[in-house]
Design a protein around this motif. Structure first.
Motif, PDB file in Angstrom:
ATOM      1  N   MET A   6       1.237  -2.019  -0.160  1.00 40.05           N
ATOM      2  CA  MET A   6       0.380   0.092  -0.352  1.00 40.05           C
ATOM      3  C   MET A   6       0.919   1.344  -0.059  1.00 40.05           C
ATOM      4  O   MET A   6       0.474   2.291  -0.438  1.00 40.05           O
ATOM      5  N   VAL A   7       1.550   1.070   0.911  1.00 40.40           N
ATOM      6  CA  VAL A   7       2.823   2.189   0.822  1.00 40.40           C
ATOM      7  C   VAL A   7       3.492   2.344  -0.403  1.00 40.40           C
ATOM      8  O   VAL A   7       3.358   3.532  -1.202  1.00 40.40           O
ATOM      9  N   HIS A   8       3.860   1.642  -0.953  1.00 39.74           N
ATOM     10  CA  HIS A   8       4.510   1.038  -2.414  1.00 39.74           C
ATOM     11  C   HIS A   8       3.978   2.026  -3.613  1.00 39.74           C
ATOM     12  O   HIS A   8       4.434   2.760  -4.148  1.00 39.74           O
ATOM     13  N   THR A   9       3.037   1.528  -3.309  1.00 40.37           N
ATOM     14  CA  THR A   9       1.936   2.193  -4.293  1.00 40.37           C
ATOM     15  C   THR A   9       0.894   3.735  -3.930  1.00 40.37           C
ATOM     16  O   THR A   9       1.101   4.463  -5.441  1.00 40.37           O
ATOM     17  N   TYR A  10       0.850   4.082  -3.167  1.00 39.74           N
ATOM     18  CA  TYR A  10       1.204   5.115  -3.143  1.00 39.74           C
ATOM     19  C   TYR A  10       2.509   6.280  -3.255  1.00 39.74           C
ATOM     20  O   TYR A  10       1.698   7.376  -3.752  1.00 39.74           O
ATOM     21  N   SER A  11       3.826   6.158  -3.051  1.00 42.88           N
ATOM     22  CA  SER A  11       4.587   6.090  -3.445  1.00 42.88           C
ATOM     23  C   SER A  11       3.985   7.249  -5.436  1.00 42.88           C
ATOM     24  O   SER A  11       5.027   7.591  -5.312  1.00 42.88           O
ATOM     25  N   LEU A  12       4.213   5.040  -6.123  1.00 46.83           N
ATOM     26  CA  LEU A  12       3.811   5.313  -7.134  1.00 46.83           C
ATOM     27  C   LEU A  12       2.811   6.350  -8.452  1.00 46.83           C
ATOM     28  O   LEU A  12       3.410   7.206  -9.166  1.00 46.83           O
TER      29      LEU A  12
END
Length: 291
Positions: A77-83
């Motif tokens: 989820m955090v990775h997706t937010y960063s993308l």
């Protein structure tokens, strides 16, 4: 580990992650347009490398990897937010991500920002509401916060976007923070959730640091010589944006050697613990990826 066994385990982890994520934000409140934007990027596919790493290190530590799914998916989820935020016009201004229009192209800039904002606290809720022991929940939350915050991923984004790194040392620092910190978080969160002893945690950190750098160098190579359909975004975007990459500094042959060196160091770090060779096979697979 032979390819068939590796693929079977990877798919088992990947399927479990996909099924867990499919269950998130699926209800229909009157702000469901926010949920639609969040799910658009969260469920857009990808290799799910970070949650897979968390699950495998939890397994190596002796834990039940199924119990670690919420924490592993929190990393995603955090990775997706960063993308989502990385693709915004004020950042890299990208139109495509994984072969699909970027979030802001579909939902608009305001909703894209808010979707990214919402995914961050949702990730910590997953960890804190999980069935892991309280000490493990707290440690996982702390690891993720440190990796994604002002001394981790966000610092890397600042250096990459606003400081224009130009030397190999500067680029290495950017990618250690922007990419490596989150990969390290995934590995060490798996260790924490599984109750790993100090030697495995140390090996996980070394593995992650080298895997993350190899991944980014390979990414730079693919931006020059990759297939656009496989890569999922336009080839040559870094050059168009005026960014200096490892290819500019080392050349393709030098990058290939650097990827192999980092991969070998990653494999050596976990060799004493990786009895069936899954982590070593994963490192080799990423070193030769085409997307």
């Amino acid at each position: 580990m032979d390819k068939t066994a590796f693929d079977l385990r990877y798919r088992e982890y990947q399927t479990a992650v996909e099924e867990f994520l499919q269950g998130q934000f699926s209800d229909k409140p009157h702000w469901e347009d926010l949920y639609a934007s969040m799910r658009y990027s969260l469920l857009a596919g990808g290799k799910r490398i970070r949650p897979v790493l968390a699950l495998e290190f939890a397994r190596l530590a002796g834990g039940k990897w199924q119990e670690v799914l919420p924490a592993a998916c929190a990393v995603e989820m955090v990775h997706t937010y960063s993308l989502i935020h990385d693709d915004l016009p004020c950042m890299d201004d990208d139109d495509l991500r994984r072969g699909k229009p970027t979030n802001h192209k579909v939902y608009g800039e305001t909703m894209a920002v808010l979707a990214g904002d919402a995914l961050q606290p949702a990730a910590y809720t997953l960890i804190l509401d999980s069935a892991l022991p309280s000490e493990a929940r707290l440690e996982c939350a702390r690891i993720l916060a440190e990796a994604s915050g002002p001394r981790g991923m966000v610092a890397g984004q600042v250096l990459d976007t606003l400081h224009a790194p130009k030397t190999e040392e500067e680029l290495t620092e950017v990618h250690r923070l922007k990419t490596g910190c989150m990969i390290r978080a995934a590995c060490t969160m798996g260790c924490a959730a599984g109750g790993a002893a100090a030697p495995l945690r140390e090996a996980a950190a070394v593995y992650a640091e080298n895997l993350g750098l190899a991944f980014q160098i390979r990414d730079d190579m693919l931006d020059v010589c990759g297939d656009e359909a496989a890569f999922g975004k336009p080839i040559g975007s870094d050059a168009q944006e005026g960014k200096v990459t490892f290819v500019d500094l080392l050349g393709l042959e030098g990058c290939d050697k650097a990827v192999r060196k980092c991969t070998d160091q990653a494999k050596a770090a976990v060799a004493p613990y990786d009895a069936d060779g899954f982590l070593q096979a994963l490192a080799d697979t990423l070193a030769g990826r085409d997307r």
